[in-house]
Design a protein around this motif. Structure first.
Motif, PDB file in Angstrom:
ATOM      1  N   MET A 139      20.698 -18.436  63.707  1.00 22.54           N
ATOM      2  CA  MET A 139      19.413 -18.899  63.184  1.00 22.54           C
ATOM      3  C   MET A 139      18.346 -19.024  64.270  1.00 22.54           C
ATOM      4  N   ARG A 140      18.751 -19.084  65.527  1.00 27.90           N
ATOM      5  CA  ARG A 140      17.789 -19.249  66.615  1.00 27.90           C
ATOM      6  C   ARG A 140      17.309 -17.922  67.190  1.00 27.90           C
ATOM      7  N   ASP A 141      17.872 -16.835  66.738  1.00 30.06           N
ATOM      8  CA  ASP A 141      17.368 -15.521  67.144  1.00 30.06           C
ATOM      9  C   ASP A 141      16.384 -15.024  66.088  1.00 30.06           C
ATOM     10  N   PRO A 142      15.169 -14.617  66.478  1.00 27.07           N
ATOM     11  CA  PRO A 142      14.160 -14.237  65.477  1.00 27.07           C
ATOM     12  C   PRO A 142      14.614 -13.115  64.540  1.00 27.07           C
ATOM     13  N   LYS A 143      15.332 -12.131  65.067  1.00 22.46           N
ATOM     14  CA  LYS A 143      15.755 -11.020  64.214  1.00 22.46           C
ATOM     15  C   LYS A 143      16.823 -11.468  63.220  1.00 22.46           C
ATOM     16  N   ASP A 144      17.784 -12.234  63.686  1.00 18.09           N
ATOM     17  CA  ASP A 144      18.787 -12.756  62.759  1.00 18.09           C
ATOM     18  C   ASP A 144      18.160 -13.734  61.767  1.00 18.09           C
ATOM     19  N   ALA A 145      17.219 -14.550  62.252  1.00 18.58           N
ATOM     20  CA  ALA A 145      16.560 -15.521  61.371  1.00 18.58           C
ATOM     21  C   ALA A 145      15.823 -14.820  60.237  1.00 18.58           C
ATOM     22  N   ALA A 146      15.231 -13.659  60.537  1.00 20.50           N
ATOM     23  CA  ALA A 146      14.525 -12.909  59.492  1.00 20.50           C
ATOM     24  C   ALA A 146      15.482 -12.483  58.391  1.00 20.50           C
ATOM     25  N   LEU A 147      16.711 -12.177  58.744  1.00 16.77           N
ATOM     26  CA  LEU A 147      17.716 -11.820  57.742  1.00 16.77           C
ATOM     27  C   LEU A 147      18.168 -13.045  56.962  1.00 16.77           C
ATOM     28  N   LEU A 148      18.488 -14.102  57.675  1.00 10.46           N
ATOM     29  CA  LEU A 148      19.030 -15.296  57.041  1.00 10.46           C
ATOM     30  C   LEU A 148      18.049 -15.949  56.078  1.00 10.46           C
ATOM     31  N   THR A 149      16.761 -15.770  56.312  1.00  6.67           N
ATOM     32  CA  THR A 149      15.749 -16.358  55.427  1.00  6.67           C
ATOM     33  C   THR A 149      15.353 -15.423  54.291  1.00  6.67           C
ATOM     34  N   SER A 150      15.936 -14.242  54.243  1.00 11.10           N
ATOM     35  CA  SER A 150      15.639 -13.277  53.176  1.00 11.10           C
ATOM     36  C   SER A 150      16.605 -13.476  52.012  1.00 11.10           C
ATOM     37  N   SER A 151      16.085 -13.710  50.826  1.00 12.18           N
ATOM     38  CA  SER A 151      16.956 -13.896  49.658  1.00 12.18           C
ATOM     39  C   SER A 151      17.729 -12.616  49.354  1.00 12.18           C
ATOM     40  N   ASN A 152      17.109 -11.462  49.624  1.00 13.61           N
ATOM     41  CA  ASN A 152      17.784 -10.188  49.403  1.00 13.61           C
ATOM     42  C   ASN A 152      18.999 -10.053  50.324  1.00 13.61           C
ATOM     43  N   TRP A 153      18.829 -10.427  51.586  1.00 13.18           N
ATOM     44  CA  TRP A 153      19.953 -10.339  52.528  1.00 13.18           C
ATOM     45  C   TRP A 153      21.019 -11.368  52.184  1.00 13.18           C
ATOM     46  N   ARG A 154      20.619 -12.565  51.769  1.00 10.89           N
ATOM     47  CA  ARG A 154      21.610 -13.579  51.415  1.00 10.89           C
ATOM     48  C   ARG A 154      22.472 -13.121  50.244  1.00 10.89           C
ATOM     49  N   GLN A 155      21.884 -12.371  49.329  1.00 12.38           N
ATOM     50  CA  GLN A 155      22.677 -11.828  48.218  1.00 12.38           C
ATOM     51  C   GLN A 155      23.691 -10.812  48.739  1.00 12.38           C
ATOM     52  N   LYS A 156      23.269 -10.005  49.705  1.00 12.75           N
ATOM     53  CA  LYS A 156      24.194  -9.048  50.308  1.00 12.75           C
ATOM     54  C   LYS A 156      25.319  -9.773  51.049  1.00 12.75           C
ATOM     55  N   ALA A 157      24.966 -10.862  51.725  1.00  8.91           N
ATOM     56  CA  ALA A 157      25.980 -11.637  52.433  1.00  8.91           C
ATOM     57  C   ALA A 157      27.014 -12.192  51.458  1.00  8.91           C
ATOM     58  N   ALA A 158      26.534 -12.742  50.347  1.00  5.81           N
ATOM     59  CA  ALA A 158      27.449 -13.263  49.331  1.00  5.81           C
ATOM     60  C   ALA A 158      28.325 -12.150  48.769  1.00  5.81           C
ATOM     61  N   GLN A 159      27.739 -10.969  48.596  1.00  3.38           N
ATOM     62  CA  GLN A 159      28.505  -9.839  48.071  1.00  3.38           C
ATOM     63  C   GLN A 159      29.614  -9.440  49.039  1.00  3.38           C
ATOM     64  N   GLY A 160      29.287  -9.407  50.335  1.00  2.00           N
ATOM     65  CA  GLY A 160      30.304  -9.067  51.321  1.00  2.00           C
ATOM     66  C   GLY A 160      31.461 -10.047  51.308  1.00  2.00           C
ATOM     67  N   MET A 161      31.145 -11.344  51.199  1.00  3.73           N
ATOM     68  CA  MET A 161      32.198 -12.354  51.130  1.00  3.73           C
ATOM     69  C   MET A 161      33.027 -12.185  49.863  1.00  3.73           C
ATOM     70  N   ALA A 162      32.359 -11.971  48.747  1.00  5.00           N
ATOM     71  CA  ALA A 162      33.067 -11.799  47.476  1.00  5.00           C
ATOM     72  C   ALA A 162      33.985 -10.584  47.523  1.00  5.00           C
ATOM     73  N   ASP A 163      33.499  -9.490  48.109  1.00  9.32           N
ATOM     74  CA  ASP A 163      34.318  -8.281  48.208  1.00  9.32           C
ATOM     75  C   ASP A 163      35.550  -8.526  49.080  1.00  9.32           C
ATOM     76  N   GLY A 164      35.358  -9.249  50.179  1.00  9.35           N
ATOM     77  CA  GLY A 164      36.491  -9.542  51.048  1.00  9.35           C
ATOM     78  C   GLY A 164      37.520 -10.444  50.393  1.00  9.35           C
ATOM     79  N   ILE A 165      37.040 -11.488  49.709  1.00  9.77           N
ATOM     80  CA  ILE A 165      37.948 -12.396  49.001  1.00  9.77           C
ATOM     81  C   ILE A 165      38.681 -11.651  47.885  1.00  9.77           C
ATOM     82  N   SER A 166      37.957 -10.827  47.143  1.00 13.00           N
ATOM     83  CA  SER A 166      38.582 -10.063  46.054  1.00 13.00           C
ATOM     84  C   SER A 166      39.656  -9.118  46.600  1.00 13.00           C
ATOM     85  N   SER A 167      39.344  -8.467  47.723  1.00 16.74           N
ATOM     86  CA  SER A 167      40.322  -7.562  48.338  1.00 16.74           C
ATOM     87  C   SER A 167      41.584  -8.321  48.724  1.00 16.74           C
ATOM     88  N   TYR A 168      41.416  -9.528  49.243  1.00 17.35           N
ATOM     89  CA  TYR A 168      42.560 -10.345  49.651  1.00 17.35           C
ATOM     90  C   TYR A 168      43.381 -10.799  48.445  1.00 17.35           C
TER      91      TYR A 168
END
Length: 320
Positions: free
Chosen positions: A288-317
């Protein structure tokens, strides 16, 4: 994330994790190697486990700031009022989908109210190996978007995705309590739920230039109330799958400052892992303290992708 450190209550600042003296130029080849590992392990088959990654024999993380002296957690006022303990569950009755009958506990890191209850969250609790703070405030972007807000938002998105596949999803909290829960209670919630998998969602607070995500796995710990022997293997499998799918869903690279480019970090100092009796991992979604990463973390579109990645990993497991 300040899952085990005693962070200042106002405003949250975090020291970097890992060896911050390593030159960025030296880290680039390592991070690239980690990227290629994840690309190669993340095939299109949801049921194909990713290739095994190098394990870490020692914990990697930032040093904790000096803890604020506080009374023992044995006091009846030391911990927040406990949430109702979830009962073991085999899934929602009548649920359909590939994850029907599976229970996933989602643990949103920190609590937005922790800033107003610093004395309570500084109380010490037993994490097996020693005693640590009940909880911490977490970090934030330079603009003030807090880790607690981020983690709760992504957790809610993840719940929706998992429930669509038939899973029963339980939260450790939903911002329905003034602070906490403490790290030991978070572990007990997953244990009592008989969870098939638990994920604790966070974002890091390191130095500018430190970028990328990493997944934290439990080390082999057997001390006091902690015994992770039965969950180390399953948790690594869960963590590797989440990391691989997270790369594919978000396009983010593994951390260039923790995990030697693998995106994985093994730790023995986290109560949420030490006290778990079910497979569990933490994920630090970015810095969160890096400007480039912060731009991703504050994007609702990216947060949806993050949730999708977690869901895909959990589902695979769970659907392996």
């Amino acid at each position: 994330m300040s899952y085990d450190e005693n962070w200042p209550p106002t405003p949250p600042r975090r020291s970097g994790r890992g060896n911050l003296t390593i030159a960025i130029a030296a880290l680039v080849p390592t991070a690239l190697a980690g990227w290629l590992v994840w690309e190669s392990m993340s095939g299109p088959d949801e049921n194909e486990p990713p290739k095994a990654l190098p394990s870490r024999s020692a914990a990697v993380g930032k040093p904790a700031p000096p803890a604020t002296p506080s009374p023992s957690a044995s006091s009846t006022t030391a911990s927040p009022s406990p949430s109702p303990s979830p009962s073991p569950s085999k899934g929602k009755p009548g649920a359909s989908g590939p994850l029907a009958g599976r229970v996933v506990v989602v643990d949103p890191g920190h609590n937005p109210g922790n800033f107003q209850h610093t004395s309570e969250i500084n109380k010490l609790v037993d994490i097996g190996t020693n005693r640590k703070e009940c909880d911490t405030t977490g970090t934030s972007t330079n603009a003030g978007y807090t880790e607690a807000e981020f983690s709760l938002d992504v957790s809610q998105r993840l719940r929706t995705l998992l429930e669509k596949q038939g899973a029963t999803v339980k939260f450790t909290h939903t911002d329905d309590r003034p602070f906490g829960p403490c790290v030991d209670e978070r572990a007990r919630i997953g244990n009592k739920a008989g969870a098939d998998a638990v994920i604790s969602i966070h974002a890091d607070g390191s130095a500018t230039g430190n970028r990328g995500f990493h997944v934290i796995l439990p080390a082999l710990v057997k001390a006091g109330a902690a015994d992770t022997a039965k969950i180390v293997g399953p948790s690594r499998d869960l963590g590797e799958r989440i990391a691989g799918k997270f790369v594919r869903a978000t396009g983010s690279a593994p951390s260039n400052y923790v995990g030697d480019g693998t995106g994985l970090d093994v730790r023995e100092d986290l109560g949420g892992l030490n006290l778990s009796t079910v497979p569990k991992v933490f994920i630090e979604c970015g810095n969160m303290r890096d400007p480039k990463d912060a731009a991703l973390l504050t994007s609702s579109n990216w947060r949806q992708k993050a949730a999708q990645g977690m869901a895909d990993g959990i589902s695979s497991y769970l659907d392996r």
